[in-house]
Design a protein around this motif. Sequence first.
Motif, PDB file in Angstrom:
ATOM      1  N   HIS A   3       0.633  -1.360  -0.380  1.00 21.25           N
ATOM      2  CA  HIS A   3       0.370  -0.242   0.737  1.00 21.25           C
ATOM      3  C   HIS A   3       0.926   1.179  -0.147  1.00 21.25           C
ATOM      4  O   HIS A   3       0.793   2.515   0.261  1.00 21.25           O
ATOM      5  CB  HIS A   3      -0.881   0.005   1.568  1.00 21.25           C
ATOM      6  N   GLY A   4       1.917   1.100  -0.529  1.00 21.31           N
ATOM      7  CA  GLY A   4       2.943   2.312  -0.655  1.00 21.31           C
ATOM      8  C   GLY A   4       3.613   2.698   0.630  1.00 21.31           C
ATOM      9  O   GLY A   4       4.689   3.799   0.231  1.00 21.31           O
ATOM     10  N   GLY A  69      -6.065  12.272   1.517  1.00 19.98           N
ATOM     11  CA  GLY A  69      -6.565  11.403   2.280  1.00 19.98           C
ATOM     12  C   GLY A  69      -5.674  10.257   2.827  1.00 19.98           C
ATOM     13  O   GLY A  69      -4.881   9.739   2.178  1.00 19.98           O
ATOM     14  N   THR A  70      -5.643  10.767   4.315  1.00 21.82           N
ATOM     15  CA  THR A  70      -5.020   9.378   4.808  1.00 21.82           C
ATOM     16  C   THR A  70      -6.099   8.516   5.804  1.00 21.82           C
ATOM     17  O   THR A  70      -6.766   8.774   6.344  1.00 21.82           O
ATOM     18  CB  THR A  70      -3.702  10.057   5.884  1.00 21.82           C
ATOM     19  N   ASN A 104      -0.191   4.602   7.884  1.00 23.41           N
ATOM     20  CA  ASN A 104      -1.476   5.880   7.625  1.00 23.41           C
ATOM     21  C   ASN A 104      -1.289   5.752   6.108  1.00 23.41           C
ATOM     22  O   ASN A 104      -2.185   7.359   5.962  1.00 23.41           O
ATOM     23  CB  ASN A 104      -0.875   7.289   8.024  1.00 23.41           C
ATOM     24  N   ILE A 105      -0.451   5.461   5.432  1.00 22.70           N
ATOM     25  CA  ILE A 105      -1.524   5.602   4.081  1.00 22.70           C
ATOM     26  C   ILE A 105      -2.112   4.652   4.044  1.00 22.70           C
ATOM     27  O   ILE A 105      -2.047   3.219   3.775  1.00 22.70           O
ATOM     28  CB  ILE A 105       0.471   5.359   3.568  1.00 22.70           C
ATOM     29  N   LEU A 106      -3.253   5.298   2.936  1.00 27.63           N
ATOM     30  CA  LEU A 106      -4.209   4.165   3.139  1.00 27.63           C
ATOM     31  C   LEU A 106      -4.164   4.153   0.847  1.00 27.63           C
ATOM     32  O   LEU A 106      -4.776   4.990   0.598  1.00 27.63           O
ATOM     33  CB  LEU A 106      -6.014   4.746   3.007  1.00 27.63           C
ATOM     34  N   GLU A 107      -4.629   2.782   1.375  1.00 28.54           N
ATOM     35  CA  GLU A 107      -5.119   2.378  -0.821  1.00 28.54           C
ATOM     36  C   GLU A 107      -6.303   2.889  -1.208  1.00 28.54           C
ATOM     37  O   GLU A 107      -6.195   3.303  -2.241  1.00 28.54           O
ATOM     38  CB  GLU A 107      -4.741   0.825  -0.618  1.00 28.54           C
ATOM     39  N   GLY A 108      -6.943   2.439  -0.739  1.00 26.77           N
ATOM     40  CA  GLY A 108      -8.551   3.474  -0.899  1.00 26.77           C
ATOM     41  C   GLY A 108      -9.569   2.502  -0.213  1.00 26.77           C
ATOM     42  O   GLY A 108      -9.458   1.557   1.333  1.00 26.77           O
TER      43      GLY A 108
END
Length: 292
Positions: A3-4, A69-70, A104-108
């Motif tokens: 997810h990044g 968004g996070t 805190n990185i949100l894929e979706g």
Amino acid sequence: GQHGDVPIRDYLILIAVADRGDSGRFYSTNELVAFAHQYRLPHNDVWIFASQQASEQVFKAYDSLRETGTTTTVINSLNQIVAENDGMSSKVASLYPHDIFQGNILEGIVIRYVSNNDEHTIKEMEQLRITSDDLLAIVPPSTEIVVPLLGSSADNSKDAVVQTELRALAVMDDFEKQLRSVLQQFHGANQRQISPIVGATDGDKIDDEINMTHVANEIMRSYRAGSTKFDQGTIRLAQLIEALDSLNIHATFKLLTESSLAGSDSERYLCIIHVHHDASFQKYNKYLTREG
């Protein structure tokens, strides 16, 4: 997935359950969450918004947060909508909060339409929320996971598996070799090895002469002609691939072989199907309903 970013904690999460019975369907959101609770399996956070006002707020939040968004801002926003629409919205919290396990990185987020002709759906989700809160009280995310050693201290072959740090192996150039070595210590001569077969197909593209749609059609042609050489698992898989092709559902197939290093078991084939578009599942379920 990463997810990044590399996950804070290693984890697995339940995202789908396939019913392999006669209906051949996937569990609904409520069924999946109930199944997860029954077997103490982690699922994603789930929100349900059962009013036009709440739904409009969700899409407004999505439009404002989709680029920046996070985990924190998105979850706080959705939680706020639930709070403002008490009685018509609910949240079933995950045993593995995204910010604690992933980061805190949100894929979706996945937005799904759920038929709500009566109050049963929202009541069922509210009960699932209560169950989830009870489970979180028993096993909070802060709980340290202690992996029990298998066997006695003299059984070093078994201890090797649970004491292996996969992240340390992953940075090595010979990761596959190192992993195979650890597994062989654990399984010994009974180790089963899974190997990919070059030739996955993507739609009508044929790679190295293996086309799973063609293979499935040949199996079904032989089966309908009275052949008994295929087991039920193979027939059901061929029927599924044939149906996906007839419905023009875009999917990628990955073929693998599974065998024992001891050579005592016969080799078998495994097929992983990756459906590319979420809307295809609804199309497939309608097909199953129509076919009975």
